[in-house]
Design a protein around this motif. Structure first.
Motif, PDB file in Angstrom:
ATOM      1  N   UNK A 130       0.818  -1.202   0.000  1.00  0.00           N
ATOM      2  CA  UNK A 130       0.000   0.000   0.000  1.00  0.00           C
ATOM      3  C   UNK A 130       0.860   1.265   0.000  1.00  0.00           C
ATOM      4  N   UNK A 131       1.871   1.297   0.871  1.00  0.00           N
ATOM      5  CA  UNK A 131       2.732   2.475   0.973  1.00  0.00           C
ATOM      6  C   UNK A 131       3.538   2.684  -0.305  1.00  0.00           C
ATOM      7  N   UNK A 132       3.987   1.592  -0.919  1.00  0.00           N
ATOM      8  CA  UNK A 132       4.756   1.707  -2.160  1.00  0.00           C
ATOM      9  C   UNK A 132       3.895   2.262  -3.290  1.00  0.00           C
ATOM     10  N   UNK A 133       2.634   1.829  -3.350  1.00  0.00           N
ATOM     11  CA  UNK A 133       1.735   2.354  -4.359  1.00  0.00           C
ATOM     12  C   UNK A 133       1.522   3.853  -4.210  1.00  0.00           C
ATOM     13  N   UNK A 134       1.338   4.292  -2.978  1.00  0.00           N
ATOM     14  CA  UNK A 134       1.156   5.726  -2.723  1.00  0.00           C
ATOM     15  C   UNK A 134       2.438   6.499  -3.014  1.00  0.00           C
ATOM     16  N   UNK A 135       3.564   5.928  -2.640  1.00  0.00           N
ATOM     17  CA  UNK A 135       4.876   6.542  -2.890  1.00  0.00           C
ATOM     18  C   UNK A 135       5.073   6.776  -4.394  1.00  0.00           C
ATOM     19  N   UNK A 136       4.803   5.734  -5.170  1.00  0.00           N
ATOM     20  CA  UNK A 136       4.974   5.829  -6.620  1.00  0.00           C
ATOM     21  C   UNK A 136       4.024   6.851  -7.229  1.00  0.00           C
ATOM     22  N   UNK A 137       2.758   6.835  -6.802  1.00  0.00           N
ATOM     23  CA  UNK A 137       1.760   7.754  -7.354  1.00  0.00           C
ATOM     24  C   UNK A 137       2.052   9.196  -6.982  1.00  0.00           C
TER      25      UNK A 137
END
Length: 277
Positions: free
Chosen positions: A235-242
């Motif tokens: 979840x955190x990686x997805x937000x980081x990338x976005x």
């Protein structure tokens, strides 16, 4: 003691030279290839050691000066006093200074990703690119408010489970391949439950209390395995990338130690990223 899960080819052929660096807290072991204009430095996760990147060494040796490290309190770099993510980051800088390496490309798996981010944050001029594997951002804004509770529960459960059962559980979480699981099992058995809980306690405490909001001014590659079991990381990686418009690649047929579970896809992904940056 040194892991014996297999004899690494790059050490047998002396392509990487085994060196040590001593500071006030202990002796840190590292391995480095012949000097080239571009350096690539690998940082392993908690309870692992430099052998985690065996499948990356030969692949990248032709184009990079490759460095692997047993981070403080891990592998041969044990015993070591006062382990912390911050100290580990400074140890890496000390090694770069010793080897007269100005800039490097950092690759950090899990805990190694946090160490790599701290290096990039505190020594921006020393980092060309950052790649993470099964790791996540330091910034609290990318996590749900329940992260403190999740970290507390995981620490509590680790303290209750007998070490043998804990190893079996962790091995299934971090790897799906026979080679990956054999490596993780032996590396964990070379340590102790006290070492594991001390390292995890300090990592969790740092993540809970980190209050910075850095947007690193370098190219970042974010990767994790498609079978990663830690929903918080995904979840955190997805937000980081976005939020930061970072490159995100999901490594197929791989768990937490994705670079070892599926080295072919990971190596191709990292190679393309480095070539473009």
């Amino acid at each position: 003691t040194r892991s014996t899960w297999y004899h690494t080819q790059y050490e047998d052929s002396f392509l990487l030279k085994h060196k040590t660096h001593k500071n006030k807290n202990g002796v840190v072991h590292y391995w480095i290839s012949e000097k080239k204009s571009n350096a690539l430095l690998f940082l392993h996760g908690a309870t692992m050691d430099h052998d985690l990147f065996k499948e990356q060494i030969d692949y990248f040796l032709s184009g990079f000066s490759v460095i692997t490290i047993d981070l403080p309190s891990h592998g041969l770099s044990t015993p070591y006093s006062n382990f912390s993510l911050e100290d580990s980051a400074e140890v890496v800088i000390q090694i770069l200074d010793i080897e007269n390496i100005g800039q490097t490309n950092l690759v950090g798996q899990s805990m190694g990703g946090y160490v790599a981010q701290l290096i990039a944050l505190n020594h921006a001029d020393r980092v060309r690119t950052l790649s993470v594997v099964g790791s996540s951002p330091l910034q609290q804004k990318y996590y749900s408010k329940s992260v403190d509770i999740e970290l507390f529960i995981s620490r509590f459960l680790v303290g209750l489970i007998p070490y043998d059962l804990l190893i079996k559980s962790l091995v299934k979480e971090v790897a799906i391949t026979d080679i990956g699981q054999a490596y993780a099992s032996e590396t964990l058995r070379n340590g102790t439950k006290a070492q594991l809980t001390d390292v995890m306690r300090k990592i969790h405490k740092y993540l809970r209390t980190f209050r910075g909001d850095p947007t690193l001014q370098i190219p970042i590659l974010i990767t994790y395995g498609d079978l990663e079991k830690n929903a918080r990381i995904k979840s955190a990686c997805g937000k980081w990338a976005d939020f930061e418009n970072r490159e995100l690649k999901i490594i197929g047929n791989a768990a937490h130690n994705a670079n070892l579970d599926n080295p072919y896809m990971f190596n191709e992904t990292l190679s393309a990223f480095l070539a473009n940056n």
